[in-house]
Design a protein around this motif. Structure first.
Motif, PDB file in Angstrom:
ATOM      1  N   ARG A  52      -6.099 -53.245 -25.369  1.00 48.46           N
ATOM      2  CA  ARG A  52      -7.204 -53.734 -26.199  1.00 48.46           C
ATOM      3  C   ARG A  52      -7.957 -54.825 -25.444  1.00 48.46           C
ATOM      4  O   ARG A  52      -7.344 -55.702 -24.830  1.00 48.46           O
ATOM      5  CB  ARG A  52      -6.679 -54.264 -27.518  1.00 48.46           C
ATOM      6  CG  ARG A  52      -6.056 -53.148 -28.352  1.00 48.46           C
ATOM      7  CD  ARG A  52      -5.870 -53.545 -29.772  1.00 48.46           C
ATOM      8  NE  ARG A  52      -7.046 -53.294 -30.564  1.00 48.46           N
ATOM      9  CZ  ARG A  52      -7.243 -52.182 -31.277  1.00 48.46           C
ATOM     10  NH1 ARG A  52      -6.355 -51.216 -31.257  1.00 48.46           N
ATOM     11  NH2 ARG A  52      -8.321 -52.043 -32.000  1.00 48.46           N
ATOM     12  N   ASP A  54     -10.720 -57.693 -26.239  1.00 49.35           N
ATOM     13  CA  ASP A  54     -11.465 -58.442 -27.246  1.00 49.35           C
ATOM     14  C   ASP A  54     -12.722 -58.984 -26.578  1.00 49.35           C
ATOM     15  O   ASP A  54     -12.655 -59.838 -25.701  1.00 49.35           O
ATOM     16  CB  ASP A  54     -10.615 -59.570 -27.814  1.00 49.35           C
ATOM     17  CG  ASP A  54     -11.316 -60.332 -28.924  1.00 49.35           C
ATOM     18  OD1 ASP A  54     -12.537 -60.139 -29.129  1.00 49.35           O
ATOM     19  OD2 ASP A  54     -10.646 -61.142 -29.580  1.00 49.35           O
ATOM     20  N   VAL A  83      -9.439 -49.952 -25.730  1.00 48.11           N
ATOM     21  CA  VAL A  83     -10.039 -50.102 -27.047  1.00 48.11           C
ATOM     22  C   VAL A  83     -10.881 -51.370 -27.002  1.00 48.11           C
ATOM     23  O   VAL A  83     -10.362 -52.460 -26.750  1.00 48.11           O
ATOM     24  CB  VAL A  83      -8.960 -50.192 -28.147  1.00 48.11           C
ATOM     25  CG1 VAL A  83      -9.607 -50.362 -29.510  1.00 48.11           C
ATOM     26  CG2 VAL A  83      -8.062 -48.959 -28.111  1.00 48.11           C
ATOM     27  N   ASP A  85     -12.703 -54.053 -28.756  1.00 45.04           N
ATOM     28  CA  ASP A  85     -12.810 -54.734 -30.040  1.00 45.04           C
ATOM     29  C   ASP A  85     -13.963 -55.724 -30.025  1.00 45.04           C
ATOM     30  O   ASP A  85     -14.248 -56.353 -29.003  1.00 45.04           O
ATOM     31  CB  ASP A  85     -11.516 -55.510 -30.346  1.00 45.04           C
ATOM     32  CG  ASP A  85     -10.346 -54.599 -30.663  1.00 45.04           C
ATOM     33  OD1 ASP A  85     -10.560 -53.502 -31.224  1.00 45.04           O
ATOM     34  OD2 ASP A  85      -9.201 -54.989 -30.353  1.00 45.04           O
ATOM     35  N   ASN A  86     -14.593 -55.881 -31.175  1.00 41.26           N
ATOM     36  CA  ASN A  86     -15.615 -56.913 -31.397  1.00 41.26           C
ATOM     37  C   ASN A  86     -16.806 -56.797 -30.452  1.00 41.26           C
ATOM     38  O   ASN A  86     -17.269 -57.792 -29.897  1.00 41.26           O
ATOM     39  CB  ASN A  86     -14.992 -58.308 -31.309  1.00 41.26           C
ATOM     40  CG  ASN A  86     -13.857 -58.469 -32.291  1.00 41.26           C
ATOM     41  OD1 ASN A  86     -14.015 -58.171 -33.471  1.00 41.26           O
ATOM     42  ND2 ASN A  86     -12.711 -58.896 -31.811  1.00 41.26           N
ATOM     43  N   GLN A 108     -14.326 -47.354 -29.313  1.00 43.29           N
ATOM     44  CA  GLN A 108     -14.715 -48.527 -30.094  1.00 43.29           C
ATOM     45  C   GLN A 108     -13.563 -48.918 -30.980  1.00 43.29           C
ATOM     46  O   GLN A 108     -12.946 -48.096 -31.647  1.00 43.29           O
ATOM     47  CB  GLN A 108     -15.954 -48.223 -30.927  1.00 43.29           C
ATOM     48  CG  GLN A 108     -16.518 -49.455 -31.579  1.00 43.29           C
ATOM     49  CD  GLN A 108     -17.904 -49.209 -32.144  1.00 43.29           C
ATOM     50  OE1 GLN A 108     -18.379 -48.079 -32.194  1.00 43.29           O
ATOM     51  NE2 GLN A 108     -18.561 -50.258 -32.536  1.00 43.29           N
ATOM     52  N   GLY A 109     -13.258 -50.217 -30.964  1.00 42.04           N
ATOM     53  CA  GLY A 109     -12.160 -50.742 -31.760  1.00 42.04           C
ATOM     54  C   GLY A 109     -12.653 -51.415 -33.018  1.00 42.04           C
ATOM     55  O   GLY A 109     -13.742 -51.141 -33.517  1.00 42.04           O
ATOM     56  N   ARG A 110     -11.861 -52.343 -33.453  1.00 43.59           N
ATOM     57  CA  ARG A 110     -12.170 -53.029 -34.714  1.00 43.59           C
ATOM     58  C   ARG A 110     -13.250 -54.085 -34.509  1.00 43.59           C
ATOM     59  O   ARG A 110     -13.519 -54.517 -33.403  1.00 43.59           O
ATOM     60  CB  ARG A 110     -10.902 -53.659 -35.270  1.00 43.59           C
ATOM     61  CG  ARG A 110     -10.306 -54.727 -34.372  1.00 43.59           C
ATOM     62  CD  ARG A 110      -9.017 -55.295 -34.932  1.00 43.59           C
ATOM     63  NE  ARG A 110      -8.450 -56.210 -33.989  1.00 43.59           N
ATOM     64  CZ  ARG A 110      -7.310 -56.027 -33.361  1.00 43.59           C
ATOM     65  NH1 ARG A 110      -6.597 -54.968 -33.600  1.00 43.59           N
ATOM     66  NH2 ARG A 110      -6.876 -56.915 -32.506  1.00 43.59           N
ATOM     67  N   LYS A 111     -13.814 -54.463 -35.607  1.00 53.57           N
ATOM     68  CA  LYS A 111     -14.846 -55.487 -35.627  1.00 53.57           C
ATOM     69  C   LYS A 111     -14.362 -56.560 -36.584  1.00 53.57           C
ATOM     70  O   LYS A 111     -14.118 -56.272 -37.750  1.00 53.57           O
ATOM     71  CB  LYS A 111     -16.153 -54.875 -36.127  1.00 53.57           C
ATOM     72  CG  LYS A 111     -17.336 -55.754 -35.988  1.00 53.57           C
ATOM     73  CD  LYS A 111     -18.060 -55.366 -34.740  1.00 53.57           C
ATOM     74  CE  LYS A 111     -19.447 -55.935 -34.730  1.00 53.57           C
ATOM     75  NZ  LYS A 111     -19.977 -55.953 -33.402  1.00 53.57           N
ATOM     76  N   GLU A 112     -14.168 -57.785 -36.080  1.00 51.75           N
ATOM     77  CA  GLU A 112     -13.745 -58.874 -36.952  1.00 51.75           C
ATOM     78  C   GLU A 112     -14.860 -59.214 -37.899  1.00 51.75           C
ATOM     79  O   GLU A 112     -16.022 -59.230 -37.522  1.00 51.75           O
ATOM     80  CB  GLU A 112     -13.368 -60.115 -36.140  1.00 51.75           C
ATOM     81  CG  GLU A 112     -12.079 -59.971 -35.412  1.00 51.75           C
ATOM     82  CD  GLU A 112     -11.693 -61.245 -34.682  1.00 51.75           C
ATOM     83  OE1 GLU A 112     -12.345 -62.296 -34.861  1.00 51.75           O
ATOM     84  OE2 GLU A 112     -10.738 -61.180 -33.897  1.00 51.75           O
TER      85      GLU A 112
END
Length: 114
Positions: A52, A54, A83, A85-86, A108-112
């Motif tokens: 990941r 960030d 991945v 993220d953000n 594409q990973g997670r979005k805070e």
């Protein structure tokens, strides 16, 4: 581990994250900093799997850096997956323009949310 690739207002700060395993990149990632990112990613990609990244505080990334990530995936025999993220809206637009399908191994990973 923390690596600061260059000491100026455009520096790149690379911090290893443990949970999840990966890197936090802050600042600007251009051609002058590719080697530092490669060195930081090498131990994380050695055994394959998911890494990941960030990117919440990454203000700039060049196309060469995206190519560097995909080349690491290719060298691993597609055993590594990055991945992202953000992603900032600007980076999302850049990757959409290039096309995710042209960047194998990058997802594409997670979005805070604030």
């Amino acid at each position: 581990m923390e690596v600061i690739a260059q000491r100026d207002e455009r520096m790149l700060r690379i911090t290893t994250t443990v949970d999840p395993p990966g890197l936090r990149l802050e600042g600007e990632l251009d051609a002058t900093r590719h080697q530092a990112v490669m060195e930081a990613l090498s131990p994380l990609t050695a055994e394959g799997g998911e890494v990941r990244l960030d990117l919440a505080e990454l203000r700039f990334i060049d196309l060469g850096a995206l190519r560097l990530l995909t080349s690491l995936v290719e060298r691993s025999g597609n055993e590594v997956r990055f991945v992202l993220d953000n992603l900032s809206p600007q980076m999302e637009n850049l990757i959409e323009t290039v096309g995710w399908e042209r960047l194998p191994g990058l997802v594409q990973g997670r979005k805070e949310t604030s």
